[in-house]
Each structure stands twice: as C-alpha cells, then as structure tokens.
Design a protein around this motif. Sequence first.
Motif, PDB file in Angstrom:
ATOM      1  N   GLN A   1      -6.870  -7.697  -9.552  1.00  0.00           N
ATOM      2  CA  GLN A   1      -7.305  -8.846  -8.767  1.00  0.00           C
ATOM      3  C   GLN A   1      -7.487  -8.535  -7.296  1.00  0.00           C
ATOM      4  OE1 GLN A   1      -4.335  -8.356 -10.234  1.00  0.00           O
ATOM      5  NE2 GLN A   1      -2.743  -9.740  -9.438  1.00  0.00           N
ATOM      6  N   PHE A   2      -7.007  -7.384  -6.842  1.00  0.00           N
ATOM      7  CA  PHE A   2      -7.169  -6.994  -5.440  1.00  0.00           C
ATOM      8  C   PHE A   2      -8.298  -5.966  -5.260  1.00  0.00           C
ATOM      9  CE2 PHE A   2      -2.702  -8.224  -6.020  1.00  0.00           C
ATOM     10  CZ  PHE A   2      -2.646  -9.291  -5.131  1.00  0.00           C
ATOM     11  N   GLY A   3      -8.995  -5.627  -6.354  1.00  0.00           N
ATOM     12  CA  GLY A   3     -10.098  -4.685  -6.267  1.00  0.00           C
ATOM     13  C   GLY A   3      -9.702  -3.237  -6.392  1.00  0.00           C
ATOM     14  N   ASN A   4      -8.477  -2.958  -6.849  1.00  0.00           N
ATOM     15  CA  ASN A   4      -8.003  -1.584  -7.007  1.00  0.00           C
ATOM     16  C   ASN A   4      -8.319  -1.057  -8.401  1.00  0.00           C
ATOM     17  OD1 ASN A   4      -6.627  -1.854  -4.444  1.00  0.00           O
ATOM     18  ND2 ASN A   4      -5.033  -3.006  -5.547  1.00  0.00           N
ATOM     19  N   ILE A   5      -8.506   0.253  -8.523  1.00  0.00           N
ATOM     20  CA  ILE A   5      -8.705   0.885  -9.822  1.00  0.00           C
ATOM     21  C   ILE A   5      -7.346   1.194 -10.433  1.00  0.00           C
ATOM     22  CG2 ILE A   5      -9.703   2.821 -11.083  1.00  0.00           C
ATOM     23  CD1 ILE A   5     -11.671   3.192  -8.790  1.00  0.00           C
TER      24      ILE A   5
ATOM     25  N   PRO B   1       7.779   6.784 -26.436  1.00  0.00           N
ATOM     26  CA  PRO B   1       6.438   6.394 -25.953  1.00  0.00           C
ATOM     27  C   PRO B   1       6.538   5.206 -25.005  1.00  0.00           C
ATOM     28  CG  PRO B   1       6.380   6.851 -28.302  1.00  0.00           C
ATOM     29  CD  PRO B   1       7.830   6.877 -27.908  1.00  0.00           C
ATOM     30  N   THR B   2       5.919   5.347 -23.816  1.00  0.00           N
ATOM     31  CA  THR B   2       6.098   4.359 -22.749  1.00  0.00           C
ATOM     32  C   THR B   2       4.755   4.037 -22.109  1.00  0.00           C
ATOM     33  OG1 THR B   2       8.318   5.237 -22.279  1.00  0.00           O
ATOM     34  CG2 THR B   2       7.295   3.862 -20.585  1.00  0.00           C
ATOM     35  N   ALA B   3       4.387   2.764 -22.118  1.00  0.00           N
ATOM     36  CA  ALA B   3       3.142   2.332 -21.481  1.00  0.00           C
ATOM     37  C   ALA B   3       3.256   2.448 -19.966  1.00  0.00           C
ATOM     38  CB  ALA B   3       2.825   0.901 -21.887  1.00  0.00           C
ATOM     39  N   MET B   4       2.137   2.773 -19.330  1.00  0.00           N
ATOM     40  CA  MET B   4       2.129   2.948 -17.880  1.00  0.00           C
ATOM     41  C   MET B   4       0.772   2.562 -17.313  1.00  0.00           C
ATOM     42  SD  MET B   4       2.827   6.360 -15.567  1.00  0.00           S
ATOM     43  CE  MET B   4       1.135   6.934 -15.664  1.00  0.00           C
ATOM     44  N   THR B   5       0.780   2.001 -16.116  1.00  0.00           N
ATOM     45  CA  THR B   5      -0.438   1.844 -15.323  1.00  0.00           C
ATOM     46  C   THR B   5      -0.284   2.667 -14.049  1.00  0.00           C
ATOM     47  OG1 THR B   5       0.363  -0.121 -14.145  1.00  0.00           O
ATOM     48  CG2 THR B   5      -0.866  -0.485 -16.191  1.00  0.00           C
ATOM     49  N   ALA B   6      -1.377   3.216 -13.559  1.00  0.00           N
ATOM     50  CA  ALA B   6      -1.348   4.051 -12.357  1.00  0.00           C
ATOM     51  C   ALA B   6      -2.457   3.637 -11.407  1.00  0.00           C
ATOM     52  CB  ALA B   6      -1.504   5.517 -12.732  1.00  0.00           C
ATOM     53  N   MET B   7      -2.162   3.643 -10.105  1.00  0.00           N
ATOM     54  CA  MET B   7      -3.167   3.447  -9.060  1.00  0.00           C
ATOM     55  C   MET B   7      -3.281   4.747  -8.285  1.00  0.00           C
ATOM     56  SD  MET B   7      -2.564  -0.373  -7.580  1.00  0.00           S
ATOM     57  CE  MET B   7      -2.249  -1.756  -8.672  1.00  0.00           C
ATOM     58  N   LEU B   8      -3.948   5.703  -8.891  1.00  0.00           N
ATOM     59  CA  LEU B   8      -3.999   7.052  -8.352  1.00  0.00           C
ATOM     60  C   LEU B   8      -5.432   7.506  -8.063  1.00  0.00           C
ATOM     61  CD1 LEU B   8      -1.292   8.666 -10.650  1.00  0.00           C
ATOM     62  CD2 LEU B   8      -1.127   8.324  -8.176  1.00  0.00           C
ATOM     63  N   LYS B   9      -6.371   6.551  -8.038  1.00  0.00           N
ATOM     64  CA  LYS B   9      -7.752   6.878  -7.716  1.00  0.00           C
ATOM     65  C   LYS B   9      -8.116   6.312  -6.348  1.00  0.00           C
ATOM     66  CE  LYS B   9      -9.664   7.466 -12.353  1.00  0.00           C
ATOM     67  NZ  LYS B   9     -10.750   7.087 -13.274  1.00  0.00           N
TER      68      LYS B   9
ATOM     69  N   ILE C   1      -1.378 -14.434  11.003  1.00  0.00           N
ATOM     70  CA  ILE C   1      -2.373 -13.363  10.979  1.00  0.00           C
ATOM     71  C   ILE C   1      -2.386 -12.776   9.574  1.00  0.00           C
ATOM     72  CG2 ILE C   1      -3.083 -11.148  11.962  1.00  0.00           C
ATOM     73  CD1 ILE C   1      -1.245 -11.876  14.392  1.00  0.00           C
ATOM     74  N   PRO C   2      -3.477 -12.902   8.811  1.00  0.00           N
ATOM     75  CA  PRO C   2      -3.519 -12.307   7.469  1.00  0.00           C
ATOM     76  C   PRO C   2      -3.296 -10.804   7.541  1.00  0.00           C
ATOM     77  CG  PRO C   2      -5.357 -13.821   7.785  1.00  0.00           C
ATOM     78  CD  PRO C   2      -4.724 -13.631   9.131  1.00  0.00           C
ATOM     79  N   ALA C   3      -2.385 -10.309   6.702  1.00  0.00           N
ATOM     80  CA  ALA C   3      -2.061  -8.881   6.702  1.00  0.00           C
ATOM     81  C   ALA C   3      -1.853  -8.413   5.273  1.00  0.00           C
ATOM     82  CB  ALA C   3      -0.806  -8.618   7.537  1.00  0.00           C
ATOM     83  N   ARG C   4      -2.427  -7.248   4.938  1.00  0.00           N
ATOM     84  CA  ARG C   4      -2.293  -6.712   3.586  1.00  0.00           C
ATOM     85  C   ARG C   4      -1.794  -5.265   3.634  1.00  0.00           C
ATOM     86  NH1 ARG C   4      -8.829  -6.523   2.165  1.00  0.00           N
ATOM     87  NH2 ARG C   4      -9.319  -4.654   3.404  1.00  0.00           N
ATOM     88  N   TYR C   5      -1.039  -4.913   2.627  1.00  0.00           N
ATOM     89  CA  TYR C   5      -0.420  -3.592   2.505  1.00  0.00           C
ATOM     90  C   TYR C   5      -1.439  -2.605   1.938  1.00  0.00           C
ATOM     91  CZ  TYR C   5       3.185  -0.213   0.928  1.00  0.00           C
ATOM     92  OH  TYR C   5       3.961   0.900   0.706  1.00  0.00           O
ATOM     93  N   CYS C   6      -1.449  -1.386   2.463  1.00  0.00           N
ATOM     94  CA  CYS C   6      -2.390  -0.347   2.016  1.00  0.00           C
ATOM     95  C   CYS C   6      -1.630   0.937   1.710  1.00  0.00           C
ATOM     96  CB  CYS C   6      -3.415  -0.046   3.101  1.00  0.00           C
ATOM     97  SG  CYS C   6      -4.412  -1.455   3.624  1.00  0.00           S
ATOM     98  N   THR C   7      -2.118   1.658   0.716  1.00  0.00           N
ATOM     99  CA  THR C   7      -1.534   2.958   0.404  1.00  0.00           C
ATOM    100  C   THR C   7      -2.664   3.947   0.130  1.00  0.00           C
ATOM    101  OG1 THR C   7       0.048   4.123  -1.020  1.00  0.00           O
ATOM    102  CG2 THR C   7      -1.344   2.505  -2.081  1.00  0.00           C
TER     103      THR C   7
ATOM    104  N   GLY D   1      -8.902  10.663   9.071  1.00  0.00           N
ATOM    105  CA  GLY D   1      -8.862  11.060   7.671  1.00  0.00           C
ATOM    106  C   GLY D   1      -8.067  10.162   6.758  1.00  0.00           C
ATOM    107  N   ARG D   2      -7.987   8.895   7.063  1.00  0.00           N
ATOM    108  CA  ARG D   2      -7.261   7.939   6.218  1.00  0.00           C
ATOM    109  C   ARG D   2      -8.115   7.613   4.994  1.00  0.00           C
ATOM    110  NH1 ARG D   2      -3.029   4.933   8.348  1.00  0.00           N
ATOM    111  NH2 ARG D   2      -3.755   5.407  10.470  1.00  0.00           N
ATOM    112  N   ILE D   3      -7.561   7.788   3.789  1.00  0.00           N
ATOM    113  CA  ILE D   3      -8.306   7.541   2.555  1.00  0.00           C
ATOM    114  C   ILE D   3      -7.559   6.505   1.723  1.00  0.00           C
ATOM    115  CG2 ILE D   3      -9.271   8.548   0.446  1.00  0.00           C
ATOM    116  CD1 ILE D   3      -9.261  11.270   1.881  1.00  0.00           C
ATOM    117  N   LEU D   4      -8.130   5.327   1.611  1.00  0.00           N
ATOM    118  CA  LEU D   4      -7.494   4.220   0.901  1.00  0.00           C
ATOM    119  C   LEU D   4      -7.517   4.444  -0.606  1.00  0.00           C
ATOM    120  CD1 LEU D   4      -6.300   1.295   1.050  1.00  0.00           C
ATOM    121  CD2 LEU D   4      -8.657   0.486   0.754  1.00  0.00           C
ATOM    122  N   MET D   5      -6.385   4.164  -1.251  1.00  0.00           N
ATOM    123  CA  MET D   5      -6.305   4.153  -2.707  1.00  0.00           C
ATOM    124  C   MET D   5      -6.153   2.726  -3.239  1.00  0.00           C
ATOM    125  SD  MET D   5      -3.843   7.485  -3.191  1.00  0.00           S
ATOM    126  CE  MET D   5      -3.714   7.392  -4.971  1.00  0.00           C
TER     127      MET D   5
END
Length: 275
Positions: free
Chosen positions: A53-57, A16-24, A185-191, A233-237
């Motif tokens: 803290q970055f507003g991601n689900i 059994p292994t705990a996991m977090t996902a950012m898949l929404k 220049i402020p820059a942030r990574y997106c996926t 058609g870019r959709i931010l996760m």
Amino acid sequence: MLIRAGYELILGVNVPTAMTAMLKVHPSRAADLRTPQAVVTSPALPTRDYIDQFGNICTRMVLPPGDTVLSCDVVVEDSGMPDPQYLDAIQHPVDDVPDDALIYLLGSRYCETDRMSALAWSLFGHVEPGWGRVQAIVEYAHHRLEYGYEHADATRTANEGHEHRVGVCRDFAHLAIALCRCMNIPARYCTGYLGDIGVPPAATAMDFHAWFDVYLGGGWHVFDARHNHPRIGRILMAHGRDATDTALTTTFGPVWLNGFKVHTDEVYSVELTPA
C-alpha cells in the motif's frame, strides 16, 4: 555516477517458514537501474513480487529448513549530487495536505505522537514553519541521541529513544519523524542504501540506512537526522509510516540471522554477466 549496490543475507529456520522481503530498489528509481535486479536465493526457491500500500516492492517466499542465502547485486545510475535543499519550501496547513499524505501525520508503532506532542511544541512552536522548522528538529534529534551499533534495539520507540538518548539510524529517523508529525508536518520513514561516497569511509561494516522524507512546498524532501548533512548516492528501497512498514524481512515464525553483508560503492562501468 554509477553505484554498485547489493547484499548477502543468510537466514536459518527449523521448519518451512513464510517470509516477505523488501530488498529491491524502490519503483521510483526503476528508470535508474542499469542491470536487472532480482532477489537470488540459494537454494533456489519460488518467489513472487507484489506492490504494497506504500508503493514498495515486496517479495514472498517460503524458507526451507536450514540456511537460505538471499543476495542481490545491482548497478544504479545516480546524479552524483548531494541531497537537494529547498530552504524556502513552505509548511502546508493541515487542510491543504494531500489526502494520501495525511497518514504521515498520525502516530504509528514506533512514532508515538501522543506522548511527544507537548515536548515538540515546547521545543519548536516558536520556530517559523517550513524548512527551518524541520532542520531544527533534525538538529535536535542528531544531538539528542548517541549513535552506536551496540545501542540497537528492535523494539525501541521514538519516545524511548528520546529518554534513553542512544540509538542507531532508525532511532534517529523515528525521533525526528515523531517530532515533525507533532508539529503537523507529514513525515515518512525511508530505508535503503547509502554508501560512503563523498565522505571518509566509516570504520564500521557497511549496512542499510534509515532516513526520512517530509512533505513541504508541494513535494517530498529528504532529511537525515543521523548524518545531519546532505549526502551523495542515496538509493531508496522502501518507505512507510515507520520501520514496521519497511522491514527488510518479515518472517512468520522463528528465524536466525546467520550472515549479513551489504555493499554500496561507486563504479565506473557496468559489467554484465552472461546468462
């Protein structure tokens, strides 16, 4: 435009292994969802969401021994327009950068500004601040790295990518982000999702994509060092300082990726499956 997007991931563990996902899909696109979104698991597992803290689900769960299938299929409405261009967007002096954007001027796990500052100023110090300077950085990163799945390396940093001159989309993003931050220049990574909409289909299997945002002219704007031209058609996760903050899955123990499929396609109607 309607875009059907989703994935199927198969993850295997021995205990059994705990996991977090950012898949929404990111909350900033919530109003564009035309079907419900959920991380579906097989076998069915208890899950719960929280906002980081970055507003991601982020979705939490515990994987049981054996294989677990994670999947999603969602329809998102999109403008159908290419990434907006704001050629007159100004670069803000550091003392005018909003407090919540200051973190995106700092070095991070994959974007070592301390190692790249001298290079950045030698390359871009003469370029007028603003949109043109960011575009010059994008052009440099786009031509500096050779793209290929065979070049994937989960531990490669921006500086290492610059030295090795190879990478995948995350390496292009990390290099451009690091150089932007060096130039204040402020820059942030997106996926997220980016299908072959409005461009010839790629010869490789579809995947998630990485790009980056910069703060110019009082707002965040999209840039893509891998493709180096506006896309549809870019959709931010998720977004954050770098790939550490936006990992699709984070497992707290050994895990094996036994299957991986992503789809992103334009559709012309919304099909709802009865409950």
